[in-house]
Every structure is written in structure tokens, then in C-alpha cells.
Scaffold this motif. Structure first.
Motif, PDB file in Angstrom:
ATOM      1  N   LYS A 192     -46.944 -37.636 -21.723  1.00 47.96           N
ATOM      2  CA  LYS A 192     -48.347 -37.457 -21.349  1.00 47.96           C
ATOM      3  C   LYS A 192     -48.452 -36.852 -19.952  1.00 47.96           C
ATOM      4  CE  LYS A 192     -52.550 -40.084 -20.347  1.00 47.96           C
ATOM      5  NZ  LYS A 192     -53.170 -41.434 -20.291  1.00 47.96           N
ATOM      6  N   ASP A 193     -47.639 -37.337 -19.020  1.00 43.57           N
ATOM      7  CA  ASP A 193     -47.639 -36.771 -17.661  1.00 43.57           C
ATOM      8  C   ASP A 193     -47.314 -35.287 -17.689  1.00 43.57           C
ATOM      9  OD1 ASP A 193     -48.224 -39.268 -16.705  1.00 43.57           O
ATOM     10  OD2 ASP A 193     -46.183 -39.734 -16.055  1.00 43.57           O
ATOM     11  N   LEU A 195     -47.732 -33.179 -20.208  1.00 45.90           N
ATOM     12  CA  LEU A 195     -48.827 -32.434 -20.816  1.00 45.90           C
ATOM     13  C   LEU A 195     -49.955 -32.195 -19.819  1.00 45.90           C
ATOM     14  CD1 LEU A 195     -49.058 -34.095 -24.337  1.00 45.90           C
ATOM     15  CD2 LEU A 195     -48.220 -31.828 -23.778  1.00 45.90           C
ATOM     16  N   GLN A 196     -50.265 -33.209 -19.028  1.00 45.89           N
ATOM     17  CA  GLN A 196     -51.314 -33.047 -18.027  1.00 45.89           C
ATOM     18  C   GLN A 196     -50.918 -32.011 -16.977  1.00 45.89           C
ATOM     19  OE1 GLN A 196     -51.659 -37.223 -16.892  1.00 45.89           O
ATOM     20  NE2 GLN A 196     -53.595 -37.406 -18.004  1.00 45.89           N
ATOM     21  N   ILE A 197     -49.644 -32.032 -16.587  1.00 42.45           N
ATOM     22  CA  ILE A 197     -49.158 -31.047 -15.618  1.00 42.45           C
ATOM     23  C   ILE A 197     -49.245 -29.645 -16.199  1.00 42.45           C
ATOM     24  CG2 ILE A 197     -47.103 -30.220 -14.399  1.00 42.45           C
ATOM     25  CD1 ILE A 197     -46.274 -33.167 -14.082  1.00 42.45           C
ATOM     26  N   GLU A 199     -51.164 -28.557 -18.614  1.00 48.28           N
ATOM     27  CA  GLU A 199     -52.559 -28.148 -18.751  1.00 48.28           C
ATOM     28  C   GLU A 199     -53.111 -27.657 -17.410  1.00 48.28           C
ATOM     29  OE1 GLU A 199     -55.263 -28.130 -21.314  1.00 48.28           O
ATOM     30  OE2 GLU A 199     -53.346 -27.622 -22.206  1.00 48.28           O
ATOM     31  N   THR A 200     -52.782 -28.401 -16.342  1.00 46.06           N
ATOM     32  CA  THR A 200     -53.242 -28.009 -15.013  1.00 46.06           C
ATOM     33  C   THR A 200     -52.630 -26.675 -14.596  1.00 46.06           C
ATOM     34  OG1 THR A 200     -53.477 -30.340 -14.360  1.00 46.06           O
ATOM     35  CG2 THR A 200     -53.364 -28.717 -12.593  1.00 46.06           C
ATOM     36  N   GLN A 330     -54.835 -24.863 -27.514  1.00 46.15           N
ATOM     37  CA  GLN A 330     -54.681 -26.312 -27.391  1.00 46.15           C
ATOM     38  C   GLN A 330     -54.249 -26.929 -28.715  1.00 46.15           C
ATOM     39  OE1 GLN A 330     -58.623 -27.142 -25.838  1.00 46.15           O
ATOM     40  NE2 GLN A 330     -57.794 -27.584 -23.814  1.00 46.15           N
ATOM     41  N   THR A 413     -53.121 -39.928 -27.700  1.00 48.19           N
ATOM     42  CA  THR A 413     -52.970 -39.666 -26.263  1.00 48.19           C
ATOM     43  C   THR A 413     -53.020 -38.176 -25.970  1.00 48.19           C
ATOM     44  OG1 THR A 413     -51.617 -41.657 -25.963  1.00 48.19           O
ATOM     45  CG2 THR A 413     -51.434 -39.954 -24.280  1.00 48.19           C
ATOM     46  N   VAL A 417     -55.777 -35.936 -23.783  1.00 50.20           N
ATOM     47  CA  VAL A 417     -55.372 -35.125 -22.626  1.00 50.20           C
ATOM     48  C   VAL A 417     -55.813 -33.679 -22.788  1.00 50.20           C
ATOM     49  CG1 VAL A 417     -53.383 -34.192 -21.380  1.00 50.20           C
ATOM     50  CG2 VAL A 417     -53.419 -36.592 -22.046  1.00 50.20           C
ATOM     51  N   MET A 418     -55.661 -33.133 -24.003  1.00 50.38           N
ATOM     52  CA  MET A 418     -55.762 -31.694 -24.191  1.00 50.38           C
ATOM     53  C   MET A 418     -57.076 -31.216 -24.779  1.00 50.38           C
ATOM     54  SD  MET A 418     -51.966 -30.910 -25.630  1.00 50.38           S
ATOM     55  CE  MET A 418     -52.330 -29.157 -25.534  1.00 50.38           C
ATOM     56  N   LYS A 424     -61.451 -35.916 -27.736  1.00 52.23           N
ATOM     57  CA  LYS A 424     -61.160 -37.149 -27.013  1.00 52.23           C
ATOM     58  C   LYS A 424     -61.585 -38.361 -27.841  1.00 52.23           C
ATOM     59  CE  LYS A 424     -61.607 -35.079 -22.427  1.00 52.23           C
ATOM     60  NZ  LYS A 424     -60.175 -35.112 -22.140  1.00 52.23           N
TER      61      LYS A 424
END
Length: 439
Positions: A192-193, A195-197, A199-200, A330, A413, A417-418, A424
Motif C-alpha cells: 500500500k505504501d 502504491l501511494q508513492i 500514485e504521487t 488506474q 486497500t 488508494v487508487m 473508495k
């Protein structure tokens, strides 16, 4: 693997490890049992004396190979050949491969436990190792993504899809790297971390792409319209027939702008803003042009409004297409995450299954040896261990859907995130379903 000084080494080793029945050999038998237990697969190599004369043996490490006996050199070559061809990397339970860095971390954990008076626990040591290795796997994967995107994306791209196609490729590589180097990722926290990175980082590249396109187009339009603005300042168009001259100049600028390559995806938006900046001036020139009748002026106003509406419609359609492309990217990313996770779960399950089967096989062979050696009682003592292993293997083979709750939870999850909005909400529902299935 053990080393010896006997010929017919493997058989000599097995003979040496046979449990003795005479009195006073309890300590020796304990050592034999430990070796048999912890080295179920054994091979012994026999090495002759390096040289017949003993004097150089004190400097054995510094002796050139040529000064060693030919028999020893042959035996050493055989030993090295076996190591390189047959030795497998050190692994922990579940097929976690141990390299030098990981071994160092494990040793540090063991030493700390022993120094504090605790008994080293392998499971705790592995979890401690995961807390170090998984963030490193995230960093390694994210760094690969950034490096590859910077290498492959030539700003500005003509369309958003051009950028997103490269993103999909680089993200897939990054996820594969993470899956390769991560383990024991409980609840997929580190995935998850990552994926968030990603995406950013992706949003950052999209923004950079848009900024590059915007600045380039603005610069080109400023150069193309310089003579027009100078003419406006001089009042060139404030004469009868000036509006038609203005329109001709404006159309020429637009045509030249359209012919310019590599403007990027902000080309239409920048042009629209440029035309809007001329709107007040254009209307003023139109209304003061004495060569035009009121009816002609009204028709021109309608045409200007119609052209502006068409450009606005085109721009809105482009924005809708880009939004759709982002959502599709996505979705592809979500599917790739799920495919890789499912593959990893299956691979990990297969590794555990093979591991249990190897242990069972070694236990059965050891039990058979004990029976041949006449140690029926010790052989019977192994029955419980064998039965537990057989039950675990059967359980792993039969529970094909045991990974479903974890997969659904991770899917939820990732969607949270995406995916925006309804994605969501769907993600929350999947996580709730996963919780209910795991109970």
C-alpha cells in the motif's frame, strides 16, 4: 555437508552416525542424533594429506596449489564443483532467500536476544528482518520507477495516453521488484505504501508534463503574436476595414501555431486562453470599424461566439478523454497489482508446500534408518511428528481458497488508494467482506 578423511566417505559418515547401543555412549549418541536431525541431507568429502612432508603444513594457506599433492587438488576440485552445482542458497521458512545483508541482520537479532538473556526466536527474527527489508524493497521499487520514467518520458508528450502507457510499463516493473524483495508483508502495508508513492510520483510526472507543454505553448504564442500586439498598440486596426485585417493576422497566428510540432497536451487550452485575452480588443476593433454595417457586425459577433463555443466544447471533450484515460490507467494498475499479489500468494504457498514435503521425506527416511538399526522405539517416537506434517501438507493442498480473504482485503486497500469516489466505497465493502470471510 560434512568433511572427512575417509575413502568411501558417504558410507563411512553414515556408519559413524549410527546410534550405538552400548553403555556410556549417551553423549556421543546425542551428537549423532543432532547431526542426523539437523542435516537430513548429508554428503561427506574425503581429503588426503596436502603433502607427505609435514614441515610446510604450518604455512599451508600460503602454499601455491602446485606444491600440493595431485590427489588433494583433484579432491578439492571435486568439492568445489559440487558446491557450485548443487548447493542451494540459504532460505528461511516460506522460501525467504537469505543474502549477506539479511544474514547480518538475523545475526544481530540473535546476538541481541542472547545478550539480553532471551532465547532467540526465529519467527520474531524474521519479522524484525521484514521490518527492515520491506521498506528497502519499497524504496528500491520506487527509485526504479522514477529512474525509468525520467529516462523514457520525453516531455512534453503529445497526449496524456503517451505518458500513461510509459507509466503502466514502469509501474509494472516497480511492482515486480517489490514482490521479489519483500516478504511477510502483513496486511500488505508496504505494498500500500508503494502504491501511494507511485500514485504521487505519477501525478508529479503528469503535472511536469502539463507544465512543460503550457510554458512551451505560451512562449511560442508570445513570439507568434508579437507583431499583432505591436500593431494593436500602434492603432493599425483602428481604421475602416481594420477588423478584417485583424482577423487575417489572428488566423495566420493560429495556423502557424497549429503547424508547430511537439506542443503537448496543453496546446488547445493555451490557445483558448490566448484567444480569450484578445476577445475584448477584437470586439472593440469590430465595433469601431466604420466599413462594416450593423448587420455585418452582429453576424461577426455571432461567429465569434460560435467559434469560442466550439473551441470550449473541444477542450471539454479533451478533458473528458484525459479523465477516462486516467481511470483506465488506474484500472490497469489495480489489475496488475492483484495479478502479482495472487501470483505471489500462490508461489509462497507452493514454496511452503514443497518445504513441508522435503521435511516429511527426510523424516520418513530417518525413521526407516532407525528401524533398520533396530531402534524401534525411537522410530515410533517420530510417528507424531510425521502425522502432524502429513496433516499440514493435506491442509495446504486442500485449502485452495485460503488466500481469498487476504486478496479481497488487499483489493479493497488498493481501490481506496487508487480509485476516486465510488472506487473508495467499493474498496471499503471489499475489506468488510474479507473480514467476515476470515472469521
Amino acid at each position: 555437508m560434512l568433511l572427512g578423511y575417509h575413502r568411501h566417505s558417504d558410507q563411512q559418515l553414515e556408519n559413524a552416525l549410527m546410534i550405538r547401543k552400548s553403555l556410556g555412549v549417551e553423549m556421543g549418541n546425542l551428537s549423532r542424533e543432532c547431526i542426523r536431525k539437523f542435516f537430513p541431507k548429508r554428503k561427506c568429502f574425503a581429503f588426503d594429506r596436502p603433502r607427505n612432508d609435514k614441515s610446510p603444513l604450518a604455512y599451508f594457506e600460503d602454499s601455491p596449489d602446485l606444491k600440493l599433492g595431485p590427489s588433494l587438488r583433484k579432491q578439492t576440485d571435486s568439492f568445489c564443483s559440487y558446491i557450485f552445482s548443487s548447493a542451494k542458497p540459504k532460505t528461511l521458512s516460506g522460501g525467504i532467500m537469505i543474502n549477506g545483508r539479511r544474514l547480518g541482520k538475523l545475526l544481530e537479532t540473535y546476538v541481541r536476544a542472547i545478550s539480553s538473556g532471551d532465547v532467540p526466536c526465529l519467527e520474531n527474527a524474521v519479522m524484525s528482518l521484514a521490518q527492515t527489508e520491506n521498506p528497502a524493497a519499497v524504496q528500491k521499487a520506487a527509485q526504479h520507477y522514477v529512474e525509468q520514467m525520467a529516462l523514457k518520458v520525453d516531455f512534453p508528450t503529445e497526449t496524456l495516453q503517451d505518458l500513461l502507457s510509459i507509466h503502466t510499463e514502469c509501474e509494472k516493473e516497480a511492482l515486480s521488484i517489490f514482490m521479489k524483495y519483500s516478504f511477510k508483508d502483513k496486511n500488505q502495508k508496504y505494498q500500500k505504501d508503494l502504491l501511494q508513492i507511485l500514485e504521487t510520483k505519477k501525478d508529479g510526472f503528469i503535472h511536469q508534463n502539463e507544465e512543460t507543454s503550457t510554458k512551451y505553448c505560451q512562449t511560442q504564442l508570445e513570439q507568434l503574436s508579437q507583431s499583432l500586439r505591436e500593431a494593436i498598440s500602434k492603432g493599425t486596426f483602428s481604421v475602416p476595414g481594420g477588423y478584417n485585417l485583424f482577423r487575417k493576422e489572428k488566423e495566420e497566428i493560429i495556423n502557424n501555431y497549429h503547424q508547430m510540432p511537439r506542443k503537448g497536451l496543453k496546446a488547445d487550452e493555451v490557445l483558448q486562453k490566448f484567444l480569450q485575452s484578445l476577445a475584448v480588443t477584437e470586439d472593440s476593433i469590430l465595433q469601431t470599424d466604420q466599413a462594416l454595417t450593423e448587420q455585418e457586425k452582429a453576424l461577426q459577433v455571432e461567429q465569434i461566439k460560435r467559434e469560442a463555443a466550439e473551441k470550449e466544447k473541444k477542450l471539454l471533450k479533451q478533458q473528458q478523454v484525459e479523465m477516462q484515460q486516467k481511470m483506465e490507467a488506474q484500472q490497469r494498475s489495480f489489475e496488475e497489482n492483484m495479478n502479482l499479489l495472487k501470483r505471489k500468494i500462490v508461489e509462497d504457498r507452493y514454496k511452503i508446500l514443497e518445504e513441508k514435503k522435503l521435511i516429511l521425506d527426510s523424516k520418513l527416511k530417518e525413521q526407516e534408518k532407525l528401524i533398520k538399526e533396530g531402534l524401534q522405539k525411537k522410530a515410533e517416537e517420530m510417528n507424531k511428528t510425521i502425522e502432524v506434517l502429513q496433516a499440514k501438507i493435506k491442509d495446504i493442498e486442500n485449502q485452495n481458497s485460503s488466500w481469498l480473504p487476504m486478496l479481497l482485503d488487499t483489493a479493497g486497500t488498493i481501490m481506496m488508494v487508487m480509485l476516486p469516489g465510488e472506487g473508495k466505497i467499493a474498496g471499503l465493502r471489499l475489506k468488510a467482506l474479507a473480514t467476515s470471510l476470515s472469521k
